[in-house]
Design a protein around this motif. Structure first.
Motif, PDB file in Angstrom:
ATOM      1  N   ALA A 220      -5.292 -16.541  -3.306  1.00 37.75           N
ATOM      2  CA  ALA A 220      -5.363 -15.315  -2.442  1.00 37.75           C
ATOM      3  C   ALA A 220      -7.340 -15.502  -2.193  1.00 37.75           C
ATOM      4  O   ALA A 220      -7.538 -14.601  -1.698  1.00 37.75           O
ATOM      5  CB  ALA A 220      -4.620 -14.463  -3.649  1.00 37.75           C
TER       6      ALA A 220
ATOM      7  N   LYS B 249      -8.046 -17.030   0.708  1.00 38.99           N
ATOM      8  CA  LYS B 249      -7.584 -16.488   1.975  1.00 38.99           C
ATOM      9  C   LYS B 249      -8.352 -14.979   2.343  1.00 38.99           C
ATOM     10  O   LYS B 249      -8.601 -14.980   3.765  1.00 38.99           O
ATOM     11  CB  LYS B 249      -6.220 -16.279   1.511  1.00 38.99           C
ATOM     12  CG  LYS B 249      -5.311 -17.641   2.027  1.00 38.99           C
ATOM     13  CD  LYS B 249      -4.052 -16.589   1.752  1.00 38.99           C
ATOM     14  CE  LYS B 249      -3.578 -16.513   0.084  1.00 38.99           C
ATOM     15  NZ  LYS B 249      -1.767 -15.964   0.469  1.00 38.99           N
ATOM     16  N   GLU B 250      -8.476 -14.264   1.223  1.00 39.58           N
ATOM     17  CA  GLU B 250      -9.615 -13.106   1.743  1.00 39.58           C
ATOM     18  C   GLU B 250     -10.924 -13.689   1.852  1.00 39.58           C
ATOM     19  O   GLU B 250     -11.631 -12.698   3.143  1.00 39.58           O
ATOM     20  CB  GLU B 250      -9.724 -12.325   0.290  1.00 39.58           C
ATOM     21  CG  GLU B 250      -8.217 -11.525  -0.329  1.00 39.58           C
ATOM     22  CD  GLU B 250      -8.062 -10.750  -1.925  1.00 39.58           C
ATOM     23  OE1 GLU B 250      -9.190 -10.785  -2.363  1.00 39.58           O
ATOM     24  OE2 GLU B 250      -7.248 -10.358  -1.957  1.00 39.58           O
TER      25      GLU B 250
ATOM     26  N   ARG C  60     -10.627 -14.840   5.519  1.00 40.83           N
ATOM     27  CA  ARG C  60     -10.387 -14.059   7.051  1.00 40.83           C
ATOM     28  C   ARG C  60     -11.690 -13.029   6.400  1.00 40.83           C
ATOM     29  O   ARG C  60     -12.328 -12.652   7.864  1.00 40.83           O
ATOM     30  CB  ARG C  60      -9.532 -12.517   5.633  1.00 40.83           C
ATOM     31  CG  ARG C  60      -9.005 -11.475   6.472  1.00 40.83           C
ATOM     32  CD  ARG C  60      -8.361 -10.478   5.854  1.00 40.83           C
ATOM     33  NE  ARG C  60      -8.717  -9.975   4.531  1.00 40.83           N
ATOM     34  CZ  ARG C  60      -8.475  -9.218   3.320  1.00 40.83           C
ATOM     35  NH1 ARG C  60      -7.519  -9.087   3.370  1.00 40.83           N
ATOM     36  NH2 ARG C  60      -9.473  -8.997   2.497  1.00 40.83           N
ATOM     37  N   ASP C  61     -12.599 -12.712   5.641  1.00 40.27           N
ATOM     38  CA  ASP C  61     -14.188 -12.005   5.918  1.00 40.27           C
ATOM     39  C   ASP C  61     -14.421 -12.559   6.471  1.00 40.27           C
ATOM     40  O   ASP C  61     -15.521 -12.070   7.226  1.00 40.27           O
ATOM     41  CB  ASP C  61     -14.080 -11.623   4.316  1.00 40.27           C
ATOM     42  CG  ASP C  61     -12.677 -10.393   3.364  1.00 40.27           C
ATOM     43  OD1 ASP C  61     -12.153  -9.648   4.095  1.00 40.27           O
ATOM     44  OD2 ASP C  61     -13.579 -10.210   2.000  1.00 40.27           O
TER      45      ASP C  61
ATOM     46  N   ALA D 279       3.448 -10.730   1.539  1.00 36.02           N
ATOM     47  CA  ALA D 279       2.367  -9.707   2.268  1.00 36.02           C
ATOM     48  C   ALA D 279       0.895 -10.000   2.931  1.00 36.02           C
ATOM     49  O   ALA D 279       0.905 -10.043   3.470  1.00 36.02           O
ATOM     50  CB  ALA D 279       2.305  -8.873   1.449  1.00 36.02           C
ATOM     51  N   THR D 280       1.172 -11.411   1.897  1.00 32.05           N
ATOM     52  CA  THR D 280       0.000 -12.617   2.270  1.00 32.05           C
ATOM     53  C   THR D 280      -0.092 -12.720   4.056  1.00 32.05           C
ATOM     54  O   THR D 280      -1.038 -12.983   4.205  1.00 32.05           O
ATOM     55  CB  THR D 280      -0.100 -13.274   1.531  1.00 32.05           C
ATOM     56  OG1 THR D 280      -1.669 -13.981   1.978  1.00 32.05           O
ATOM     57  CG2 THR D 280       0.904 -14.475   1.749  1.00 32.05           C
TER      58      THR D 280
ATOM     59  N   ARG E 153       1.018 -10.858   6.924  1.00 36.73           N
ATOM     60  CA  ARG E 153       0.676  -9.690   7.899  1.00 36.73           C
ATOM     61  C   ARG E 153      -0.806  -9.246   7.044  1.00 36.73           C
ATOM     62  O   ARG E 153      -1.752  -9.367   8.199  1.00 36.73           O
ATOM     63  CB  ARG E 153       1.264  -8.550   7.382  1.00 36.73           C
ATOM     64  CG  ARG E 153       2.510  -8.699   7.949  1.00 36.73           C
ATOM     65  CD  ARG E 153       2.734  -7.530   7.918  1.00 36.73           C
ATOM     66  NE  ARG E 153       4.228  -7.140   8.750  1.00 36.73           N
ATOM     67  CZ  ARG E 153       5.475  -7.895   8.245  1.00 36.73           C
ATOM     68  NH1 ARG E 153       5.642  -8.206   7.044  1.00 36.73           N
ATOM     69  NH2 ARG E 153       6.545  -7.461   8.923  1.00 36.73           N
ATOM     70  N   GLU E 154      -1.500  -9.839   5.714  1.00 40.43           N
ATOM     71  CA  GLU E 154      -2.809  -9.486   5.233  1.00 40.43           C
ATOM     72  C   GLU E 154      -3.925 -10.026   5.310  1.00 40.43           C
ATOM     73  O   GLU E 154      -5.289  -9.732   5.355  1.00 40.43           O
ATOM     74  CB  GLU E 154      -2.454  -8.763   3.709  1.00 40.43           C
ATOM     75  CG  GLU E 154      -1.934  -7.538   3.221  1.00 40.43           C
ATOM     76  CD  GLU E 154      -1.381  -7.225   1.920  1.00 40.43           C
ATOM     77  OE1 GLU E 154      -2.165  -8.399   0.715  1.00 40.43           O
ATOM     78  OE2 GLU E 154      -0.813  -6.617   1.368  1.00 40.43           O
ATOM     79  N   HIS E 155      -3.190 -11.732   5.236  1.00 41.48           N
ATOM     80  CA  HIS E 155      -4.002 -12.426   5.642  1.00 41.48           C
ATOM     81  C   HIS E 155      -3.908 -13.664   6.472  1.00 41.48           C
ATOM     82  O   HIS E 155      -5.391 -13.668   7.177  1.00 41.48           O
ATOM     83  CB  HIS E 155      -4.183 -13.365   4.208  1.00 41.48           C
ATOM     84  CG  HIS E 155      -4.703 -12.873   2.846  1.00 41.48           C
ATOM     85  ND1 HIS E 155      -3.568 -12.258   1.738  1.00 41.48           N
ATOM     86  CD2 HIS E 155      -5.566 -12.427   2.535  1.00 41.48           C
ATOM     87  CE1 HIS E 155      -3.906 -11.832   0.719  1.00 41.48           C
ATOM     88  NE2 HIS E 155      -4.836 -11.443   1.468  1.00 41.48           N
TER      89      HIS E 155
ATOM     90  N   THR F 167      -2.492 -13.500   9.326  1.00 45.11           N
ATOM     91  CA  THR F 167      -2.462 -12.598  10.646  1.00 45.11           C
ATOM     92  C   THR F 167      -3.537 -12.531  11.259  1.00 45.11           C
ATOM     93  O   THR F 167      -3.915 -13.055  12.128  1.00 45.11           O
ATOM     94  CB  THR F 167      -1.695 -11.635  10.629  1.00 45.11           C
ATOM     95  OG1 THR F 167       0.217 -12.399  10.512  1.00 45.11           O
ATOM     96  CG2 THR F 167      -2.100 -10.926  11.875  1.00 45.11           C
TER      97      THR F 167
END
Length: 263
Positions: free
Chosen positions: A30, A33-34, A37-38, A83-84, A86-88, A90
């Motif tokens: 997690a 991935k965060e 993404r950032d 949920a990851t 869509r949250e990460h 995608t």
């Protein structure tokens, strides 16, 4: 060495994004991935960055989702665990595919699952000779994510994409290139230097034109012929209004090498 699972290094107009968890072979936790993404969003919006390299530290590019962490997330149910996507996944893949600058993947080691999706979301790939790739999803009862349902069939065709998902066999970079995945192979120690050199070459190029070309290719699959032709006309008009175009035409006529500024 930083403890961050993802690092960003800017040298001149090139940004290098590195998955930096060699102990876990750059599996996507997690936190990773965060951070990824950032980082991708940040360099996508940075006007000072004109080309990007995406790579992984140590012996792997990326092993995809961290399954240990995923197993714990499943205790809260599949909706929470996934949920990851869509949250990460995608936003990461969308930004890689659509950012208005070229992205080179430096794949120096194993690249499977979501890792393969990240590599195929880039515009070009430099692989280590003989590096191993795989979809890996069917082996754990899953289907595609990280954009692979789009990028893999576009590269290798529907039939080959189905084969690679259904049978989940490992394949080499050389096979991938033969099937149509764009890229080149070099010795492992040359992967990052080669990818960086290509990124620098592209950073010195007409980046507005590159951005328009990426956009046209991405949109073309959903357009009719007339719509695609109109999109080309609009794209050429946009490029033609840049000082890069005017200066490059003058340089050609004067038999000089053009200097592109991205404006």
């Amino acid at each position: 060495m930083t403890d961050s699972p993802v690092t960003v290094d800017r040298t001149a107009a090139v940004a290098a994004i590195t998955l930096n968890d060699p102990e876990h072979r750059n599996a996507l936790t997690a936190a990773a991935k965060e951070a990824l993404r950032d980082a991708v969003a940040e360099v996508a919006g940075d006007e000072g960055v004109r080309a990007v390299v995406l790579t992984g530290s140590a012996s792997a590019f990326c092993l995809g989702q961290d399954l240990g962490e995923h197993s714990k997330a499943l205790a809260d149910g599949p909706e929470a665990a996934f949920a990851t996507v869509r949250e990460h996944y995608t936003p990461i893949v969308r930004d890689l595919l659509t950012m208005p600058k070229p992205v080179i993947a430096a794949v120096g080691g194993t690249c499977v699952g979501a890792g393969l999706g990240l590599a195929l979301a880039c515009d070009h790939r430099v692989f280590a000779t003989g590096v191993k790739l795989a979809t890996a999803f069917a082996g754990i009862g899953l289907t595609f994510d990280t954009g692979l349902s789009v990028t893999l069939p576009r590269a290798v065709g529907d039939a080959r994409a189905k084969e690679l998902l259904l049978f989940g066999r490992t394949f080499t970079a050389e096979e991938a290139i033969g099937w149509g995945i764009s890229g080149e192979t070099v010795a492992a120690e040359e992967v990052l230097p080669r990818a960086t050199a290509l990124a620098r070459q592209l950073a010195d190029g007409p980046t507005t034109a590159f951005a328009q070309s990426k956009r046209l290719i991405e949109r073309a699959h959903g357009l009719s012929l007339d719509e695609a032709l109109e999109a080309e006309a609009l794209g050429q008009t946009r490029c033609g209004s840049t000082s890069d175009h005017t200066a490059a035409v003058a340089a050609f006529l004067d038999r000089r090498t053009p200097v592109f500024t991205g404006r």
